[in-house]
Design an enzyme around this catalytic site. Structure first.
Site, PDB file in Angstrom:
ATOM      1  N   ASP A  38      -4.800   2.406   3.175  1.00 21.92           N
ATOM      2  CA  ASP A  38      -5.585   1.405   3.895  1.00 21.92           C
ATOM      3  C   ASP A  38      -5.523   1.695   5.385  1.00 21.92           C
ATOM      4  O   ASP A  38      -4.454   2.031   5.922  1.00 21.92           O
ATOM      5  CB  ASP A  38      -5.057  -0.006   3.613  1.00 21.92           C
ATOM      6  CG  ASP A  38      -5.521  -0.545   2.261  1.00 21.92           C
ATOM      7  OD1 ASP A  38      -6.207   0.191   1.529  1.00 21.92           O
ATOM      8  OD2 ASP A  38      -5.193  -1.701   1.942  1.00 21.92           O
ATOM      9  N   ASP A  54      -1.346  -2.188  -5.015  1.00 25.97           N
ATOM     10  CA  ASP A  54      -2.349  -2.522  -4.010  1.00 25.97           C
ATOM     11  C   ASP A  54      -3.089  -1.230  -3.652  1.00 25.97           C
ATOM     12  O   ASP A  54      -3.417  -0.450  -4.533  1.00 25.97           O
ATOM     13  CB  ASP A  54      -1.687  -3.184  -2.798  1.00 25.97           C
ATOM     14  CG  ASP A  54      -2.668  -4.019  -1.971  1.00 25.97           C
ATOM     15  OD1 ASP A  54      -3.851  -4.110  -2.346  1.00 25.97           O
ATOM     16  OD2 ASP A  54      -2.259  -4.568  -0.949  1.00 25.97           O
ATOM     17  N   ARG A 102     -13.467   1.016  -4.068  1.00 25.33           N
ATOM     18  CA  ARG A 102     -12.971   1.202  -2.698  1.00 25.33           C
ATOM     19  C   ARG A 102     -12.704   2.675  -2.388  1.00 25.33           C
ATOM     20  O   ARG A 102     -11.565   3.075  -2.181  1.00 25.33           O
ATOM     21  CB  ARG A 102     -11.713   0.380  -2.445  1.00 25.33           C
ATOM     22  CG  ARG A 102     -11.900  -1.102  -2.615  1.00 25.33           C
ATOM     23  CD  ARG A 102     -10.630  -1.845  -2.234  1.00 25.33           C
ATOM     24  NE  ARG A 102     -10.741  -3.277  -2.497  1.00 25.33           N
ATOM     25  CZ  ARG A 102      -9.771  -4.158  -2.306  1.00 25.33           C
ATOM     26  NH1 ARG A 102      -8.601  -3.750  -1.844  1.00 25.33           N
ATOM     27  NH2 ARG A 102      -9.940  -5.427  -2.571  1.00 25.33           N
ATOM     28  N   ASP A 118       0.853  -1.180   0.000  1.00 23.32           N
ATOM     29  CA  ASP A 118       0.000   0.000   0.000  1.00 23.32           C
ATOM     30  C   ASP A 118       0.893   1.236   0.000  1.00 23.32           C
ATOM     31  O   ASP A 118       1.986   1.235   0.583  1.00 23.32           O
ATOM     32  CB  ASP A 118      -0.877   0.027   1.253  1.00 23.32           C
ATOM     33  CG  ASP A 118      -1.814  -1.165   1.323  1.00 23.32           C
ATOM     34  OD1 ASP A 118      -2.416  -1.492   0.283  1.00 23.32           O
ATOM     35  OD2 ASP A 118      -1.922  -1.770   2.401  1.00 23.32           O
TER      36      ASP A 118
END
Length: 441
Positions: A264, A260, A319, A221
């Site tokens: 997050d 990715d 997302r 990430d």
């Protein structure tokens, strides 16, 4: 001694929020010998009531740092040294220019003997099949050499951020390329005014058993908040830069996925505010809660309290965010979709999402039904949102067009930690011109 340039500043007065900007409170350093420039961004802290990050003790980052713990860095080595310096003392790290964590390229991480063509030959579906993963492959196999290579990259590009730290970009062109910022198991971190080019996984893994046709899986990430509290991410730009997924090749009939998440927030993290950021040109953008498993749920229930406001999500596929367990307030964000758009809000396990006063700009032929995606049963509040300039009941549209996935209204709580909610119709004009790195006002 690492070649770190350091200098210190102190603040002795408070500054009211500027029109259209995030409310800022400038902290007091009692031992400072003189009053410093009130525009020192490194001393600015998250304002009162500015989202979940302001809850309780609030988020001050390294604002209390003394002169010996303020650093200006221009290289990846200097940055990592600054993170490690000074023990547990508060620190401010000022980033000047673009710092490249992979300046020597992917080949610098490759294990001796690793050969991608040999990897493709051995694990091609027509020879390996699709019913067995690669976990049992020995260290000297193509997969074993890939794992070693991936470990080398992992150690090189990840940077662990300590508690009581502010990382701030200087000017309009500061940032990181290919780095993975790890805010893990700490409290009180501020990251502002930086452009992040997402790390490119040099060695994605082929998993024959992922879906019915197999898939490439990547790590890294751009920034991950893992088991941490009181974090403020503000006026940053997250992008895939020179390596967008649209230019990625396919192998075995699947996209060679090398990215990715951009941001997050996982594993029991709590009290996070993400404001005035730009998330652009990315697939798996922002995830709050990373697993439905009961073992993970034990640490996530009652946590993952996150506020997202005045962010621009431009040409992101999905997302934005996907939520599990979290009590998330998303307001005054602008979502600009492209033709590959899948969804914005993912309603996941035990989530309690409030989505209000947001604006969505969808291309012709893309229905507002896509904005909400139901993964599991969980109530959501979605009011006063506008799609292409028109007030739209997102839940009603979703339930009418997808009756088999009916969403429940009312997340069961009312956000109180907001400095100001702008009218949704005004959000595109406000956010598009003020969000992102280099635009702190």
């Amino acid at each position: 001694m690492h070649p770190l340039e350091w200098h210190g500043h102190a603040m002795t007065k408070r500054v009211a929020a500027l029109a259209g900007c995030t409310a800022l409170v400038l902290s007091l350093t009692a031992t400072a010998p003189a009053q410093a420039d009130s525009r020192d961004l490194g001393r600015q802290t998250l304002g009162a009531k500015d989202g979940w990050g302001s809850y309780g003790t609030g988020t001050t980052g390294g604002a209390a740092a003394d002169a010996e713990h303020v650093y200006t860095v221009t290289t990846w080595a200097q940055f990592k040294a600054a993170l490690a310096a000074g023990g547990s003392a508060p620190k401010i790290i000022k980033v000047k220019g673009t710092i490249d964590a992979v300046s020597e390229g992917c080949d610098a991480f490759a294990a001796p003997g690793y050969d991608f063509d040999a990897y493709l030959k051995k694990y091609a579906p027509e020879t390996w099949g699709l019913d067995k993963d690669l976990s049992g492959e020995p260290a000297d196999s193509p997969e074993g050499l890939r794992r070693t290579s991936a470990d080398n990259q992992d150690q090189a590009i990840k940077a662990s951020v300590p508690a009581d730290t502010t990382i701030i970009g200087i000017g309009k062109n500061a940032g990181f390329k290919g780095a993975s910022l790890q805010i893990k198991g700490v409290d009180n971190v501020i990251v502002r005014n930086l452009t992040f080019e997402s790390p490119l996984d040099c060695f994605p893994q082929w998993d024959p058993t992922d879906t019915s046709t197999g898939a490439w899986n990547s790590e890294y990430d751009t920034a991950v908040v893992y088991g941490s509290t009181h974090v403020w991410m503000d006026h940053n730009t997250f992008t895939d830069g020179s390596h967008p997924d649209s230019k990625a090749p396919t192998y075995f009939g699947a996209l060679y996925q090398q990215h990715d998440g951009e941001l997050d927030i996982v594993r029991g993290s709590n009290y996070v505010t993400a404001s005035w950021n730009v998330f652009a040109d990315h697939d798996k953008t922002l995830m709050i809660g990373n697993s439905d498993s009961e073992s993970t749920a034990v640490g996530d229930r009652g946590k993952l309290k996150v506020t997202l406001h005045h962010n621009l999500f431009r040409n992101v596929i999905e997302r934005a965010p996907r939520v599990r367990f979290g009590q998330v307030d998303s307001y005054n964000n602008h979502f600009v979709a492209g033709q590959d758009y899948v969804y914005s809000f993912g309603i996941g396990k035990e989530s309690r999402l409030v989505a209000e006063h947001n604006a969505f700009t969808l291309p012709n032929g893309v229905s507002p039904v896509k904005i909400l995606k139901k993964w599991m049963e969980a109530p959501v509040t979605a009011t006063n949102n506008y799609v292409n300039g028109k007030k739209t009941d997102l839940i009603a549209v979703h339930n009418a067009e997808i009756p088999g996935e009916t969403l429940q209204s009312d997340a069961g709580w009312t956000p109180t930690l907001r400095t100001k909610a702008d009218p949704a119709k005004a959000v595109p004009g406000i956010v598009d011109h003020r969000a992102g790195a280099g635009r702190i006002c």
